[in-house]
Design a protein around this motif. Structure first.
Motif, short mmCIF file in Angstrom:
data_model
loop_
_atom_site.label_atom_id
_atom_site.label_comp_id
_atom_site.label_asym_id
_atom_site.label_seq_id
_atom_site.Cartn_x
_atom_site.Cartn_y
_atom_site.Cartn_z
N THR A 1 -2.14 2.02 18.72
CA THR A 1 -3.36 1.30 18.35
C THR A 1 -4.52 2.28 18.21
O THR A 1 -5.28 2.23 17.23
CB THR A 1 -3.69 0.24 19.43
N GLU A 2 -4.64 3.17 19.20
CA GLU A 2 -5.73 4.15 19.16
C GLU A 2 -5.58 5.09 17.97
O GLU A 2 -6.55 5.39 17.27
CB GLU A 2 -5.73 4.94 20.49
N ALA A 3 -4.35 5.53 17.72
CA ALA A 3 -4.11 6.45 16.60
C ALA A 3 -4.40 5.76 15.26
O ALA A 3 -4.94 6.38 14.34
CB ALA A 3 -2.66 6.94 16.63
N GLY A 4 -4.05 4.48 15.16
CA GLY A 4 -4.33 3.75 13.93
C GLY A 4 -5.83 3.65 13.67
O GLY A 4 -6.31 3.92 12.56
N ARG A 5 -6.55 3.31 14.73
CA ARG A 5 -8.01 3.20 14.60
C ARG A 5 -8.61 4.53 14.15
O ARG A 5 -9.47 4.59 13.29
CB ARG A 5 -8.59 2.77 15.95
N ALA A 6 -8.11 5.62 14.72
CA ALA A 6 -8.65 6.95 14.43
C ALA A 6 -8.32 7.40 13.00
O ALA A 6 -8.96 8.31 12.48
CB ALA A 6 -8.11 7.96 15.44
N HIS A 7 -7.31 6.79 12.37
CA HIS A 7 -6.89 7.23 11.03
C HIS A 7 -7.39 6.31 9.91
O HIS A 7 -7.00 6.50 8.76
CB HIS A 7 -5.37 7.34 10.98
N LEU B 1 -7.03 7.21 5.93
CA LEU B 1 -6.16 6.32 5.15
C LEU B 1 -6.91 5.79 3.93
O LEU B 1 -6.38 5.74 2.82
CB LEU B 1 -5.68 5.17 6.04
N ARG B 2 -8.16 5.40 4.16
CA ARG B 2 -8.97 4.87 3.07
C ARG B 2 -9.19 5.94 1.99
O ARG B 2 -9.18 5.65 0.81
CB ARG B 2 -10.32 4.41 3.65
N ARG B 3 -9.36 7.19 2.41
CA ARG B 3 -9.59 8.29 1.46
C ARG B 3 -8.34 8.65 0.68
O ARG B 3 -8.38 8.86 -0.53
CB ARG B 3 -10.07 9.55 2.20
N ARG B 4 -7.21 8.77 1.38
CA ARG B 4 -6.00 9.30 0.74
C ARG B 4 -5.07 8.22 0.21
O ARG B 4 -4.35 8.43 -0.76
CB ARG B 4 -5.23 10.18 1.73
N GLY B 5 -5.05 7.07 0.87
CA GLY B 5 -4.09 6.04 0.49
C GLY B 5 -4.64 5.15 -0.61
O GLY B 5 -5.75 5.35 -1.11
N THR B 6 -3.84 4.15 -0.97
CA THR B 6 -4.27 3.23 -2.02
C THR B 6 -3.50 1.91 -1.93
O THR B 6 -2.37 1.88 -1.42
CB THR B 6 -4.06 3.86 -3.42
N ALA B 7 -4.14 0.85 -2.41
CA ALA B 7 -3.38 -0.39 -2.64
C ALA B 7 -2.52 -0.14 -3.87
O ALA B 7 -2.95 0.50 -4.82
CB ALA B 7 -4.32 -1.55 -2.87
N LEU B 8 -1.29 -0.59 -3.85
CA LEU B 8 -0.39 -0.34 -4.99
C LEU B 8 -0.80 -1.21 -6.20
O LEU B 8 -1.44 -2.26 -6.04
CB LEU B 8 1.05 -0.61 -4.57
N ILE C 1 0.83 -1.22 0.00
CA ILE C 1 0.00 0.00 0.00
C ILE C 1 0.86 1.26 0.00
O ILE C 1 2.01 1.25 0.42
CB ILE C 1 -0.95 0.06 1.24
N ASP C 2 0.24 2.34 -0.51
CA ASP C 2 0.80 3.68 -0.35
C ASP C 2 -0.05 4.36 0.72
O ASP C 2 -1.25 4.58 0.51
CB ASP C 2 0.71 4.43 -1.68
N ASN C 3 0.56 4.67 1.86
CA ASN C 3 -0.24 5.25 2.96
C ASN C 3 -0.39 6.76 2.84
O ASN C 3 -1.05 7.39 3.67
CB ASN C 3 0.32 4.82 4.32
N ALA C 4 0.22 7.36 1.81
CA ALA C 4 0.04 8.79 1.50
C ALA C 4 0.34 9.70 2.71
O ALA C 4 -0.30 10.72 2.90
CB ALA C 4 -1.38 9.04 0.98
N GLY C 5 1.32 9.31 3.50
CA GLY C 5 1.72 10.15 4.63
C GLY C 5 0.90 9.93 5.89
O GLY C 5 1.20 10.49 6.94
N VAL C 6 -0.14 9.11 5.81
CA VAL C 6 -1.00 8.89 6.98
C VAL C 6 -0.23 8.16 8.07
O VAL C 6 -0.44 8.38 9.26
CB VAL C 6 -2.28 8.12 6.57
N SER C 7 0.71 7.32 7.67
CA SER C 7 1.51 6.59 8.65
C SER C 7 2.23 7.58 9.58
O SER C 7 2.24 7.40 10.80
CB SER C 7 2.54 5.73 7.91
N LYS C 8 2.83 8.62 9.01
CA LYS C 8 3.55 9.59 9.84
C LYS C 8 2.58 10.34 10.75
O LYS C 8 2.95 10.73 11.87
CB LYS C 8 4.31 10.57 8.94
N GLU C 9 1.35 10.54 10.28
CA GLU C 9 0.35 11.20 11.12
C GLU C 9 -0.06 10.29 12.29
O GLU C 9 -0.36 10.77 13.38
CB GLU C 9 -0.88 11.57 10.26
#
Ligand SMILES: [Mg+2]
Length: 230
Positions: free
Chosen positions: A73-79, A83-90, A14-22
């Motif tokens: 874990t909490e931050a992942g759930r909240a994003h 992630l679905r909006r901005r990221g993509t499966a490669l 996947i491309d997380n489009a920077g959401v991972s850093k957030e």
């Protein structure tokens, strides 16, 4: 015959489009009460090391790992939604994961620096979770150093599926750390240049094969079959 295929997630599937850093920034804030001045540096490291490095560079004491893992874990759930909006499966990923999941004798799972909860968030955002055997994978809370994750996934898979100890393992990943993890733990590796590292860096790390991406399903499957045959 049998084969264990372990896919890296970020910039491989996947491309997380920077959401991972957030997610790291949000976890940092939840764990320390302040916004980080210095962002996370990832580059194929495990979540434990990414967060430790972030605390150090921001000059704050490292909280205990359980608190950090809870914050991640909490931050992942909240994003998940962003992630679905901005990221993509490669490109090509869905097709190759589907094919690998249907091969008799193959176990297809993940080897990732993400904690298990966030690995699931990242894969489920793009409907990839059902194509992988996630319980036998290895994750960022299992060890600090990526190479140690290989034996963890190998043993989990062998136990769960009754595979012999010499079942070949192949990692698919986008960073020199993926390549290093494979080569230091008697695993095979297919490097894919869909991250920030150029093909030359992956070759220099020792990858015998570097693909531009995972769009050529037949080629990826052929490479995996070669490893299976030994
Ligand atoms: Mg990666």
């Amino acid at each position: 015959m049998a084969l264990i295929v372990l896919w890296d997630i970020d910039h491989t599937l996947i491309d997380n489009a920077g959401v991972s850093k957030e997610i790291y920034a949000a976890a940092f804030e939840a764990a320390t009460g302040s916004r980080p001045a210095e962002p996370a540096i990832t580059q194929g490291r495990t979540d434990r090391l990414i967060m430790r490095d972030m605390f150090r560079r921001n000059g704050v004491d490292e909280p205990g790992w359980p608190a950090v893992e809870g914050a991640l874990t909490e931050a992942g759930r909240a994003h998940l939604d962003v992630l679905r909006r901005r990221g993509t499966a490669l490109p090509g990923v869905r097709s190759v994961l589907k094919e690998a999941s249907m091969r008799a004798g193959w176990v297809s799972s993940v080897l990732t620096g993400n904690i298990a909860a966030n690995a699931r968030v990242k894969l489920s955002a793009f409907g990839l979770d059902a194509l992988l055997d996630l319980p036998v994978g290895a994750y960022g809370a299992d060890a600090e150093q990526r190479p140690h994750l290989v034996d963890i996934a190998r043993h989990r898979t062998q136990r769960a599926h009754g595979l012999p100890p010499d079942t070949p393992v192949v990692l698919v990943g986008d960073t020199p750390r993926d390549v290093e993890a494979a080569l230091t733990s008697s695993a095979h590796v297919i490097a894919v240049a869909t991250g920030i590292d150029p093909p030359t860096a992956l070759t220099a790390a020792g990858a015998p094969v570097v693909l531009p991406d995972l769009t050529d399903t037949a080629r990826v499957l052929h490479l995996l079959e070669e490893v299976e045959r030994g």
